[in-house]
Design a protein around this motif. Sequence first.
Motif, PDB file in Angstrom:
ATOM      1  N   ASN A  81      17.466  32.303 143.363  1.00 10.62           N
ATOM      2  CA  ASN A  81      18.668  32.396 144.284  1.00 10.62           C
ATOM      3  C   ASN A  81      19.446  31.206 143.716  1.00 10.62           C
ATOM      4  OD1 ASN A  81      20.272  32.615 146.386  1.00 10.62           O
ATOM      5  ND2 ASN A  81      19.105  31.122 147.484  1.00 10.62           N
ATOM      6  N   LEU A  82      20.746  31.872 143.363  1.00  2.00           N
ATOM      7  CA  LEU A  82      21.738  30.681 142.853  1.00  2.00           C
ATOM      8  C   LEU A  82      22.366  29.982 143.860  1.00  2.00           C
ATOM      9  CD1 LEU A  82      23.806  33.346 140.918  1.00  2.00           C
ATOM     10  CD2 LEU A  82      22.546  31.435 139.738  1.00  2.00           C
ATOM     11  N   GLY A  83      21.959  30.087 145.269  1.00  2.87           N
ATOM     12  CA  GLY A  83      22.494  29.232 146.327  1.00  2.87           C
ATOM     13  C   GLY A  83      21.369  28.123 146.558  1.00  2.87           C
ATOM     14  N   ASP A  84      20.386  27.982 145.668  1.00  2.00           N
ATOM     15  CA  ASP A  84      19.348  27.041 145.989  1.00  2.00           C
ATOM     16  C   ASP A  84      19.801  25.555 145.215  1.00  2.00           C
ATOM     17  OD1 ASP A  84      17.093  25.308 146.085  1.00  2.00           O
ATOM     18  OD2 ASP A  84      15.892  26.982 145.922  1.00  2.00           O
ATOM     19  N   ARG A  85      20.285  24.783 146.194  1.00  2.00           N
ATOM     20  CA  ARG A  85      20.981  23.394 145.736  1.00  2.00           C
ATOM     21  C   ARG A  85      20.138  22.540 144.896  1.00  2.00           C
ATOM     22  NH1 ARG A  85      25.668  22.257 149.064  1.00  2.00           N
ATOM     23  NH2 ARG A  85      25.369  23.591 150.825  1.00  2.00           N
ATOM     24  N   THR A  86      18.683  22.918 145.238  1.00  2.00           N
ATOM     25  CA  THR A  86      17.892  21.921 144.374  1.00  2.00           C
ATOM     26  C   THR A  86      17.292  22.397 142.996  1.00  2.00           C
ATOM     27  OG1 THR A  86      16.064  22.398 146.100  1.00  2.00           O
ATOM     28  CG2 THR A  86      17.406  20.162 146.394  1.00  2.00           C
ATOM     29  N   HIS A  87      16.883  23.784 143.423  1.00  2.37           N
ATOM     30  CA  HIS A  87      15.909  24.417 142.663  1.00  2.37           C
ATOM     31  C   HIS A  87      16.662  24.722 141.092  1.00  2.37           C
ATOM     32  CE1 HIS A  87      12.678  24.134 145.569  1.00  2.37           C
ATOM     33  NE2 HIS A  87      11.872  24.564 144.544  1.00  2.37           N
ATOM     34  N   VAL A  88      17.907  25.093 141.487  1.00  2.57           N
ATOM     35  CA  VAL A  88      18.672  25.455 140.175  1.00  2.57           C
ATOM     36  C   VAL A  88      18.996  24.422 139.288  1.00  2.57           C
ATOM     37  CG1 VAL A  88      20.981  26.170 139.308  1.00  2.57           C
ATOM     38  CG2 VAL A  88      19.846  27.436 141.211  1.00  2.57           C
ATOM     39  N   PRO A  89      19.457  23.238 139.424  1.00  2.00           N
ATOM     40  CA  PRO A  89      19.581  22.084 138.777  1.00  2.00           C
ATOM     41  C   PRO A  89      18.473  21.310 138.295  1.00  2.00           C
ATOM     42  CG  PRO A  89      20.276  21.448 140.882  1.00  2.00           C
ATOM     43  CD  PRO A  89      19.984  22.777 141.175  1.00  2.00           C
ATOM     44  N   ARG A  90      17.419  21.378 139.303  1.00  2.00           N
ATOM     45  CA  ARG A  90      16.195  20.418 139.144  1.00  2.00           C
ATOM     46  C   ARG A  90      15.206  21.318 138.269  1.00  2.00           C
ATOM     47  NH1 ARG A  90      14.996  17.248 144.625  1.00  2.00           N
ATOM     48  NH2 ARG A  90      17.218  16.222 144.793  1.00  2.00           N
ATOM     49  N   HIS A  91      15.024  22.630 138.257  1.00  2.00           N
ATOM     50  CA  HIS A  91      14.181  23.318 138.063  1.00  2.00           C
ATOM     51  C   HIS A  91      14.405  24.460 136.693  1.00  2.00           C
ATOM     52  CE1 HIS A  91      11.228  21.180 140.378  1.00  2.00           C
ATOM     53  NE2 HIS A  91      12.280  21.101 141.301  1.00  2.00           N
ATOM     54  N   LEU A  92      15.565  25.179 137.252  1.00  2.00           N
ATOM     55  CA  LEU A  92      15.737  26.171 136.483  1.00  2.00           C
ATOM     56  C   LEU A  92      16.485  25.657 135.254  1.00  2.00           C
ATOM     57  CD1 LEU A  92      16.444  29.051 135.608  1.00  2.00           C
ATOM     58  CD2 LEU A  92      18.329  29.213 137.326  1.00  2.00           C
ATOM     59  N   LEU A  93      17.594  24.911 135.352  1.00  2.00           N
ATOM     60  CA  LEU A  93      18.423  24.681 134.384  1.00  2.00           C
ATOM     61  C   LEU A  93      17.741  23.842 133.091  1.00  2.00           C
ATOM     62  CD1 LEU A  93      21.824  23.441 136.123  1.00  2.00           C
ATOM     63  CD2 LEU A  93      20.976  25.927 135.110  1.00  2.00           C
ATOM     64  N   PRO A  94      16.757  22.960 133.784  1.00  2.00           N
ATOM     65  CA  PRO A  94      15.770  22.203 132.551  1.00  2.00           C
ATOM     66  C   PRO A  94      15.110  23.076 131.743  1.00  2.00           C
ATOM     67  CG  PRO A  94      15.903  20.699 134.551  1.00  2.00           C
ATOM     68  CD  PRO A  94      16.440  22.254 134.868  1.00  2.00           C
ATOM     69  N   PHE A  95      14.448  24.113 132.592  1.00  2.00           N
ATOM     70  CA  PHE A  95      13.707  25.187 131.848  1.00  2.00           C
ATOM     71  C   PHE A  95      14.641  26.039 130.891  1.00  2.00           C
ATOM     72  CE2 PHE A  95      11.674  29.477 131.354  1.00  2.00           C
ATOM     73  CZ  PHE A  95      10.365  28.913 131.018  1.00  2.00           C
ATOM     74  N   LEU A  96      15.740  26.568 131.213  1.00  2.00           N
ATOM     75  CA  LEU A  96      16.675  27.155 130.384  1.00  2.00           C
ATOM     76  C   LEU A  96      16.857  26.353 129.015  1.00  2.00           C
ATOM     77  CD1 LEU A  96      19.058  29.174 132.560  1.00  2.00           C
ATOM     78  CD2 LEU A  96      17.010  30.061 131.521  1.00  2.00           C
ATOM     79  N   GLU A  97      16.963  24.990 129.214  1.00  2.00           N
ATOM     80  CA  GLU A  97      17.589  24.235 128.398  1.00  2.00           C
ATOM     81  C   GLU A  97      16.410  24.150 127.332  1.00  2.00           C
ATOM     82  OE1 GLU A  97      18.600  20.617 129.959  1.00  2.00           O
ATOM     83  OE2 GLU A  97      20.720  21.400 130.698  1.00  2.00           O
ATOM     84  N   ALA A  98      15.148  24.023 127.843  1.00  2.00           N
ATOM     85  CA  ALA A  98      14.038  23.820 126.979  1.00  2.00           C
ATOM     86  C   ALA A  98      13.375  25.127 126.228  1.00  2.00           C
ATOM     87  CB  ALA A  98      12.713  23.448 127.754  1.00  2.00           C
ATOM     88  N   THR A  99      13.969  26.295 126.768  1.00  2.00           N
ATOM     89  CA  THR A  99      13.340  27.337 126.027  1.00  2.00           C
ATOM     90  C   THR A  99      14.569  28.083 125.438  1.00  2.00           C
ATOM     91  OG1 THR A  99      14.045  28.553 128.275  1.00  2.00           O
ATOM     92  CG2 THR A  99      11.486  27.711 127.807  1.00  2.00           C
ATOM     93  N   GLN A 100      15.864  27.498 125.152  1.00  2.00           N
ATOM     94  CA  GLN A 100      16.952  28.117 124.598  1.00  2.00           C
ATOM     95  C   GLN A 100      16.608  28.785 123.301  1.00  2.00           C
ATOM     96  OE1 GLN A 100      19.762  28.684 126.081  1.00  2.00           O
ATOM     97  NE2 GLN A 100      20.440  29.994 124.445  1.00  2.00           N
ATOM     98  N   GLU A 101      15.845  28.272 122.409  1.00  2.00           N
ATOM     99  CA  GLU A 101      15.665  28.615 121.297  1.00  2.00           C
ATOM    100  C   GLU A 101      14.710  30.310 121.565  1.00  2.00           C
ATOM    101  OE1 GLU A 101      13.658  26.161 118.430  1.00  2.00           O
ATOM    102  OE2 GLU A 101      15.418  24.700 118.466  1.00  2.00           O
ATOM    103  N   ASN A 102      14.134  30.297 122.519  1.00  2.00           N
ATOM    104  CA  ASN A 102      13.395  31.688 122.661  1.00  2.00           C
ATOM    105  C   ASN A 102      13.959  32.239 124.084  1.00  2.00           C
ATOM    106  OD1 ASN A 102      10.957  31.182 120.649  1.00  2.00           O
ATOM    107  ND2 ASN A 102      10.789  29.363 121.557  1.00  2.00           N
ATOM    108  N   ARG A 103      15.231  32.186 123.948  1.00  2.00           N
ATOM    109  CA  ARG A 103      15.668  32.540 125.334  1.00  2.00           C
ATOM    110  C   ARG A 103      15.458  34.352 125.800  1.00  2.00           C
ATOM    111  NH1 ARG A 103      17.070  34.178 129.344  1.00  2.00           N
ATOM    112  NH2 ARG A 103      19.076  33.666 130.692  1.00  2.00           N
ATOM    113  N   SER A 104      15.351  34.930 124.707  1.00  2.00           N
ATOM    114  CA  SER A 104      15.007  36.306 124.496  1.00  2.00           C
ATOM    115  C   SER A 104      13.587  36.802 125.322  1.00  2.00           C
ATOM    116  CB  SER A 104      15.251  37.372 123.228  1.00  2.00           C
ATOM    117  OG  SER A 104      14.007  36.358 122.523  1.00  2.00           O
TER     118      SER A 104
END
Length: 299
Positions: free
Chosen positions: A211-234
């Motif tokens: 949910n994009l409206g989650d003020r805590t889980h997007v910045p604290r959990h989703l974004l770090p995960f996407l940054e860590a897995t960028q090389e395997n984004r597919s």
Amino acid sequence: MAFERALSRYDINHFTHPSLNALTIEASQPGIHSIKYGSGNLDFYVENKDAKTTLVLFHAAVPPRVNTYPVFQGLTITQNLKCNLIFVSDPVLEMNTNLGWYAGDTLRRLQDDLPKALSKVLTNFRSHEHLVFFGPSGGGFAALYYSRLFPGSWAISMNPQTDISKYSPRAVDSYLNAAWRGLPIEKAPFHHSIIDSYRKDFRNHIIYVQNLGDRTHVPRHLLPFLEATQENRSKTALFAGKWGLGHKPAPGRILSEIFRQVISSNGNWNSITSLQDADVTSTASDISSRSQKYIKSFS
């Protein structure tokens, strides 16, 4: 929060097993299987539908209105799915805390033991070919953690924590006090973050429902995960929705459709990435902008 053991709320057969090593589940034994585990039990709710896909489900934090265990969340939404089902109740509920991320306790190293127990169950599903893990929130952490240990499996993780230490201090302290004698999370011997594990190459696939409206889980959990897995984004299909402010789950119709698509894919990842709402390219920065814009729309 005090919990009581009560199997009577589930009108289904009940089987007991003296230990993890003695666990055997025949196809003719659908129901609750309670395995003696330390001073308590590890409880599975098992349905073998002779399907190719097996769905393992983990529950989120147990709400205050529920004061009994075991807990098997998702029975209603999955009842018509054409897949085998394994619901897992977190043994930490026996310790009177409502959330444990399936990470174990001082005497029961669940992160080591659960994969062995699941493997034993799966060997008795003769038609089983494709393995999928699902969990929301704290159960989403478990889905991501355990899926990585089963190469070729898929994780459907909804609004998950990806680093337990970044979650609510009250909830984290409650778990650490109950399960790890109050040890700081950095010193407790369990994996509390999946970020570093996924930073390396991984051999599973992820459907990340957020949910994009989650003020805590997007910045604290989703974004770090996407940054860590960028090389395997597919390998990660992000389904980002606008379901209101806060830690709101995806509507049932959306989740049901994802389940159906996963089951009908027969393990073909390309069939998931080709779905209209599947995002396998957006960066952490892209998602951050979309989330902030959506949250601002409420002000």
